[in-house]
Design an enzyme around this catalytic site. Structure first.
Site, PDB file in Angstrom:
ATOM      1  N   SER A  68      22.255  53.199   4.049  1.00  0.00           N
ATOM      2  CA  SER A  68      22.238  53.575   5.441  1.00  0.00           C
ATOM      3  C   SER A  68      22.740  54.998   5.714  1.00  0.00           C
ATOM      4  O   SER A  68      22.424  55.556   6.765  1.00  0.00           O
ATOM      5  CB  SER A  68      23.094  52.593   6.240  1.00  0.00           C
ATOM      6  OG  SER A  68      24.472  52.741   5.926  1.00  0.00           O
ATOM      7  N   SER A 100      25.214  51.810   0.515  1.00  0.00           N
ATOM      8  CA  SER A 100      24.842  52.822   1.513  1.00  0.00           C
ATOM      9  C   SER A 100      25.345  54.241   1.262  1.00  0.00           C
ATOM     10  O   SER A 100      24.937  55.167   1.958  1.00  0.00           O
ATOM     11  CB  SER A 100      25.317  52.375   2.896  1.00  0.00           C
ATOM     12  OG  SER A 100      24.496  51.349   3.381  1.00  0.00           O
ATOM     13  N   LYS A 108      29.467  60.753   9.215  1.00  0.00           N
ATOM     14  CA  LYS A 108      28.556  59.636   9.508  1.00  0.00           C
ATOM     15  C   LYS A 108      28.905  59.044  10.879  1.00  0.00           C
ATOM     16  O   LYS A 108      30.080  58.811  11.168  1.00  0.00           O
ATOM     17  CB  LYS A 108      28.670  58.570   8.408  1.00  0.00           C
ATOM     18  CG  LYS A 108      27.664  57.437   8.561  1.00  0.00           C
ATOM     19  CD  LYS A 108      27.730  56.452   7.395  1.00  0.00           C
ATOM     20  CE  LYS A 108      26.707  55.328   7.549  1.00  0.00           C
ATOM     21  NZ  LYS A 108      26.743  54.364   6.444  1.00  0.00           N
TER      22      LYS A 108
END
Lengths: 479, 95
Positions: free
Chosen positions: A148, A172, A73
């Site tokens: 997210s 997320s 990420k």
């Protein structure tokens, strides 16, 4: 069957294929993909890491992650590689250091394919707040992958990576895992180091992993969990082996079903899949108990006040002086700050900064921030009371399956979709999303919530469920 | 509660953000909707509740006061927009 860490590690060990071959295949999948799951593809680095891994395997010096391609990420700092946090503000930021999680992955010999797309500074539930554009859900390209960590979820579900890292501030990891039909774990706050993880809301942010199976999550948690003196909120406790108990019997455990998680806003078809999963557990010898988490309704205001306050403080450091975006030809210092921040941040980030600024301002602190922190205590106490009589709490992750891209137009409506995930972060608990079926060809995730430090138990429960079911083995049609 | 455009403009200024007229209009609408979500909290009685500032009940750990890392100022300044002689440059503040 999908490609899991466990299955591919055997192939690498037995020299059925090399890490360079495996990595090249994944890089080709990524380059052909329309999912927009990656912000940066680190192809040269990946091939060099894969070559080193092959050498180590040839020298009989390897572990289960050596040569394993993964997606990272883009909120974890990676030395020498762009770390954008999905923001124009950090579009030019080449990190001069590694996050602890990045260091651990590097040292394991895993191969980083690239950095994945996310909502800007991890603020969002649909990945549409990224400066780099929305990510598409591999099950249906018109749908959101969630957020997210939407790029990470889409990469794993879309077979662009074996596993991915994620972070979970208000859901997320769990929500995109649910919407993309993969397994994701958000550990107890303090279990995994936050050092080098770009901060959104520091009392909630926690790193975790997104995988095909609970067993793969356990393998990765063994690597990334542990005390880090560089993170002042890292908790110093003995390391656990999350694989050791993964096959233990779960017979006789008690599941708590909070009535507040099955309220009016929950889609009937999602509720049905969750109850079928609970029935499956009953058939495996678990008991079910109805419980109540009476302050659940206050999770949305409590979370969004505290998180916005923390973000307004954390993001003050982005001022165009030391790194990140700086406006052209500032006429004075005030102009430098104002224009650099206004040009660098997207709409949702600005909004949360303003919410936090207002809630912390003179005259409003008690009514918002202090009250939200007190509500947080009540929400946390509800869980502690529940865990006196149940071993695990189960419910949906998201009130619906993946929704259409560009279908939610205002922030407040988007916040409502986080209703079942936020209270876990308020209480600092570990939780997972586990594939539990499909509704109209879109995945449904079952949420497992445990008490602090009960990751081993959650992974054990999830693994036993995956031994009995086949939902985690389903893959979207190649697009 | 209701926030008007002047108040939102003041908040933006406190947050070191400048908004265009269009952004001011849309943010006034959005912020009011967000604060509407928070009104539920006003009904909650928290008189005897202590605030929860940290999710895990631990004391803040302090580091020993000793140098553990080498000077990395060069690496950190290499990514800065403008520097000179180990300083970060900003527009002149004092004539």
């Amino acid at each position: 069957m999908q490609n899991t860490i466990k299955s591919l590690a055997n192939g690498l060990k037995n020299k059925e294929f090399s890490s360079v071959e495996l990595t090249t295949d994944y890089l080709n999948f990524i380059n052909k993909s329309d999912l927009n799951a990656f912000i940066t593809i680190t192809d040269e680095l990946a091939i060099s890491q894969a070559k080193a891994a092959d050498q180590n395997i040839a020298n009989n010096s390897f572990n289960i992650l050596t040569g394993m391609p993964y997606a990272h990420k883009d909120i974890f700092c990676t030395k020498g590689v762009k770390t954008s946090a999905g923001s124009k503000m950090l579009d030019n930021f080449i990190s001069p250091y590694n996050a602890t999680v990045s260091d651990k992955l590097d040292n394991s010999g895993a191969v980083m394919l690239g950095k994945t797309n996310l909502d800007e500074f991890a603020m969002g539930s649909s990945n549409e707040n990224s400066y780099y554009g929305a990510v598409k859900n591999p099950w249906n390209l018109n749908k959101t992958p969630g957020g997210s960590s939407g790029g990470s979820a889409a990469a794993v579900a879309g077979e662009l990576s074996v596993f991915a890292t994620g972070t979970d501030t208000g859901g997320s990891i769990r929500q995109p895992s649910s919407l993309c039909g993969i397994t994701g774990i958000k550990p107890t706050y303090g279990l995994v180091s936050r050092y080098g993880m770009i901060a959104y809301a520091s009392s909630f942010d926690q790193a975790g992993v997104m995988t095909k199976t609970a067993e793969d999550s356990a393998i990765l948690l063994n690597l990334i969990a542990g005390f880090d003196e560089k993170d002042s909120t890292s908790v110093n406790r003995n390391n656990e082996d999350y694989l050791k108990t993964i096959n233990d019997s779960i017979q006789g455990l008690t599941i708590g079903l909070p009535k507040e998680f099955f309220s009016d806003g929950l889609d009937d078809k999602v509720a049905n899949k969750i109850m079928l999963a609970v029935k499956e557990f009953e058939s495996m010898g678990l008991k079910v108990k109805d419980i109540s988490l009476p302050h659940s309704n206050y999770a949305i205001p409590s979370y969004y006040i505290i998180a916005s306050c923390e973000c307004s403080s954390n993001l003050l450091r982005l001022d165009g002086v030391r790194y990140g975006h700086r406006c052209q030809d500032p006429k004075d210092l005030q102009d430098l700050y104002l224009r650099s921040r206004s040009e660098g941040f997207g709409d949702e980030v600005k909004r949360r900064i303003m919410v936090g600024t207002y809630a912390l301002s003179a005259g409003y602190y008690d009514a918002y921030y202090l009250k939200a922190q007190k509500a947080r205590r009540l929400i946390s106490d509800d869980f502690q009371k529940a865990f006196q009589s149940v071993d695990v709490i189960m419910g949906p992750v998201s009130p619906t399956t993946a929704f259409d891209l560009a279908s939610i137009h205002d922030s407040a409506s988007m916040y409502l979709s986080d209703i079942y995930t936020l209270s876990v972060n308020l209480a600092g608990l570990p939780a997972m999303s586990v594939p539990a079926g499909f509704s109209q060809n879109l995945p449904v995730g079952l949420q497992l919530i445990g008490n602090h430090w009960s990751e081993a138990k959650l992974l054990n429960i999830a693994h036993k469920f995956q031994e009995q079911t086949n939902f985690h083995n389903q893959t979207p049609a190649k697009i | 509660m209701s926030l008007n455009k002047d108040k939102v403009s003041e908040i933006a200024s406190l947050a070191m953000l400048s908004l265009t007229d269009e952004q001011l209009k849309s943010n006034t609408k959005e912020l009011n909707k967000i604060f509407d979500l928070f009104t539920e909290l006003s009904q909650l009685n928290v008189d005897d509740v202590s605030p929860m500032t940290h999710p895990i009940n631990i004391n803040q750990r302090l580091l020993e006061d000793k140098v553990v890392d080498k000077d990395k100022s060069k690496e950190f300044q290499a990514i800065a927009p403008k520097t000179k002689d180990r300083y970060y440059l900003v527009p002149k503040v004092i004539e």
